[in-house]
Design a protein around this motif. Structure first.
Motif, PDB file in Angstrom:
ATOM      1  N   ASN A 120      17.603  -3.229  -0.241  1.00  0.00           N
ATOM      2  CA  ASN A 120      17.038  -1.973   0.244  1.00  0.00           C
ATOM      3  C   ASN A 120      17.360  -0.825  -0.710  1.00  0.00           C
ATOM      4  N   HIS A 123      15.081  -0.892  -3.683  1.00  0.00           N
ATOM      5  CA  HIS A 123      13.780  -0.280  -3.386  1.00  0.00           C
ATOM      6  C   HIS A 123      13.870   1.244  -3.446  1.00  0.00           C
ATOM      7  N   ARG A 127      11.817   3.743  -5.716  1.00  0.00           N
ATOM      8  CA  ARG A 127      10.994   4.780  -5.100  1.00  0.00           C
ATOM      9  C   ARG A 127      11.265   6.145  -5.730  1.00  0.00           C
ATOM     10  N   PHE A 213       4.665   2.327  -2.294  1.00  0.00           N
ATOM     11  CA  PHE A 213       5.418   3.021  -1.245  1.00  0.00           C
ATOM     12  C   PHE A 213       4.525   3.958  -0.419  1.00  0.00           C
ATOM     13  N   SER A 452      13.002  -1.650  10.571  1.00  0.00           N
ATOM     14  CA  SER A 452      11.794  -2.380  10.169  1.00  0.00           C
ATOM     15  C   SER A 452      11.025  -2.860  11.400  1.00  0.00           C
ATOM     16  N   LYS A 478      10.274 -10.970   3.441  1.00  0.00           N
ATOM     17  CA  LYS A 478       9.773  -9.775   2.783  1.00  0.00           C
ATOM     18  C   LYS A 478       8.990 -10.220   1.552  1.00  0.00           C
ATOM     19  N   TYR A 490       8.683  -3.905   6.509  1.00  0.00           N
ATOM     20  CA  TYR A 490       9.823  -3.561   5.660  1.00  0.00           C
ATOM     21  C   TYR A 490       9.877  -2.033   5.512  1.00  0.00           C
ATOM     22  N   GLU A 491      10.717  -1.434   6.325  1.00  0.00           N
ATOM     23  CA  GLU A 491      10.889   0.025   6.357  1.00  0.00           C
ATOM     24  C   GLU A 491       9.553   0.757   6.502  1.00  0.00           C
ATOM     25  N   THR A 507       5.814   0.533   4.214  1.00  0.00           N
ATOM     26  CA  THR A 507       6.166   1.242   2.985  1.00  0.00           C
ATOM     27  C   THR A 507       6.771   0.352   1.904  1.00  0.00           C
ATOM     28  N   ASN A 508       7.842  -0.361   2.221  1.00  0.00           N
ATOM     29  CA  ASN A 508       8.513  -1.132   1.176  1.00  0.00           C
ATOM     30  C   ASN A 508       7.805  -2.438   0.821  1.00  0.00           C
ATOM     31  N   HIS A 510       4.555  -2.190   0.355  1.00  0.00           N
ATOM     32  CA  HIS A 510       3.426  -1.609  -0.389  1.00  0.00           C
ATOM     33  C   HIS A 510       2.087  -2.046   0.200  1.00  0.00           C
TER      34      HIS A 510
END
Length: 529
Positions: A120, A123, A127, A213, A452, A478, A490-491, A507-508, A510
């Motif tokens: 995490n 990422h 980001r 993201f 998540s 993931k 994922y987030e 977001t994570n 994509h």
């Protein structure tokens, strides 16, 4: 108890400059602090623990390897808005001192349990496009060794391994810059400076996805608007995912103009209003208006520079904002989740004026009248009837402003350091840094980001439940992981409801995901030119 509970708030907004035992003497003046030389009490810098993970470094670093260098440590955690404000300052200083023996190192001391996972953190490093080495501070060990008490905290170590500077809060650029320059000059004269900077191997990451993201969504008349945050643009697709408009040239910047020349910087919140799009251009500290009919972008609030902690507001384009993270509309008002000020603001589209609406600016979870209530990094907004609901991320809470009475109330959430994943009565439910929500009749959908998960609050029953979640589900993976049979969230940064389906900014991963509430099937929206 998390060690960070010693801090007065989750992310310190402002703090006094207090020298460490062994550091620089900073003399106070009305508009800040001025460097006033060294003082003699010496503090040896504790070394980095062996066996801890490093990101952006080919091998573990040690103070012995860094002997002869000025070392700047940034204690941060990736949820913290004040840490986000500090990162571009550090990037600017890194560029200035890039050919000198100066090394910047991030010490990621996590607040939330989700932030303790190396993957995490990687990422988050991607980001925020962090290029310097980052140490994953396991169990806040380094935090405790350096006696840190708030995020962000900057520590500077001289070429002999002595702590000479420590300060928490934002607004340290000039002091850090001056300190580095003084140390370089002093140790060059003493021949204690490395003749050339240490070469630290960075691991480049390639971004090949259509989205990078994605932060927020807005849906209207069978069109989906997506803030493609790290591609610094906004996409508008039809319901099948076919791109209808690409808004922005895709390079970070602050520039109005047509869709091909306009520039954004990590936009987040987005909302349709009367055929227009209003965009929270987060790292430009601005609100932009997108006219689909004329294919133009204009700035309706913000100057492109971060505003002060406290501001009365004023004319939109003349008023500096601070990290607007989401937007929502009601009649002639655009509500703004002003994460950087721990407030909600409003933009009056009739008068062009922008001003604070709720929150005193102090970071906490305190209900009451909207001007006296305390918020904590609001990051998601949704207006339904006469209530403006918001995800108050740093207190892991779901709250709302009653637009009739002007009172702020909390539905779920307990404090800056109380979080988790628990369903049931709202008084007992727990969330973990939620960043998006969608208010509907009788219920609220929540993007429970650090869990998540997508959660649902039933207002009449006063309960919270999990609609989509990865916890305890075998075979969930993931992107990039093998040995699994389905892709979990994922987030996720946002969730919106449209025609019995939920649309999720994953977001994570994509991706944009679609959840069919009738079949309980989660699919991916195939975005294409």
């Amino acid at each position: 108890m998390i060690p960070s509970q010693r801090a007065s708030s989750a992310c310190q907004q402002r703090s006094k400059a207090i020298p460490t035992s062994g550091g620089l003497l900073l003399r106070s003046r009305p508009n800040g602090f001025v460097f006033d030389g060294f003082y003699s009490n010496i503090t040896k810098a504790p070394d980095f623990p062996a066996g801890f993970d490093w990101i952006n470094s080919k091998e573990p670093l040690s103070l012995e390897k860094l002997r002869g260098h000025v070392v700047v440590l940034d204690f941060w955690t990736y949820c913290c808005i004040n840490c986000m404000h500090t990162l571009p300052v550090l990037a600017e200083l890194e560029e200035k001192f890039s050919d000198m023996p100066v090394v910047f190192i991030g010490i990621h001391s996590a607040k939330f349990s989700n932030e303790q996972d190396r993957r995490n953190i990687e990422h988050a490093v991607r980001r925020y496009e962090i290029s310097h080495p980052v140490l994953v501070d396991r169990n806040m060990t380094v935090w405790q060794r350096y006696d840190v008490s708030g995020w962000p905290t900057i520590v500077i170590i001289d070429p002999r391994g002595t702590v000479v500077y420590k300060q928490s809060g934002e607004g340290q650029k000039e002091m850090v810059e001056d300190t580095i320059e003084v140390l370089l000059e002093k140790h060059a004269k003493n021949n204690t400076l490395s003749p050339e900077p240490l070469k630290i191997s960075m691991k480049p990451s390639k971004d090949v996805s259509i989205l990078s993201f994605p932060g927020k969504l807005s849906i209207s008349e069978d069109m989906i608007a997506i803030s493609d945050s790290n591609h610094n643009r906004v996409l508008v697709t039809d319901m099948s995912g076919k791109i209808m408009h690409t808004i922005g040239m895709g390079r970070r910047g602050f520039c109005d103009g047509n869709f091909k020349t306009a520039m954004f910087f990590r936009p987040q919140g987005i909302v349709w209003k009367d055929g227009m799009l209003y965009v929270a251009d987060t790292e430009n500290h601005a609100v932009r208006k997108v006219d689909i009919s004329t294919q133009t972008v204009s700035t309706v609030a913000g100057t492109g520079k971060q505003g002060p902690w406290m501001s009365p507001g004023g004319k939109g384009p003349e008023t500096s904002l601070s990290s607007p993270w989401d937007v929502a509309v009601k009649d002639n008002l655009v509500f703004i989740a002003m994460a950087g000020n721990h407030q909600l603001w409003v933009l009056d589209t009739d008068t062009g004026l922008v001003s604070p609406f709720a929150g005193s600016g102090h970071e906490d979870i305190v209900d009451g009248s909207r001007t006296r209530a305390r918020l904590a990094q609001p990051s998601g907004l949704s207006v339904h009837d006469d209530r403006a609901f918001f995800a108050d991320s740093e207190t892991s809470s779901i709250r709302y402003v009653d637009l009739s009475s002007g009172m702020v109330n909390t539905l779920a959430g307990h404090g800056l350091f109380v979080f988790g994943h628990k369903d049931g009565p709202l008084s007992e439910s727990l969330f973990q840094h939620p960043m998006g929500l969608c208010a509907l009749h009788g219920r609220i959908l929540v993007a429970d980001t650090y869990n998540s998960a997508i959660r649902e609050i039933a207002l009449e029953m006063g309960t919270a439940s999990t609609l989509i979640g990865n916890q305890g589900m075998p075979g969930i993976c993931k992107v990039g992981q093998g040995g699994c049979d389905s892709l979990g969230l994922y987030e996720p940064g946002d969730v919106k409801a449209y025609k019995e389906k939920l649309y999720i900014a994953d977001t994570n991963n994509h991706l944009i995901r679609i959840y069919d509430q009738k079949t309980n099937i989660l699919k991916t929206l195939g975005i294409r030119p």
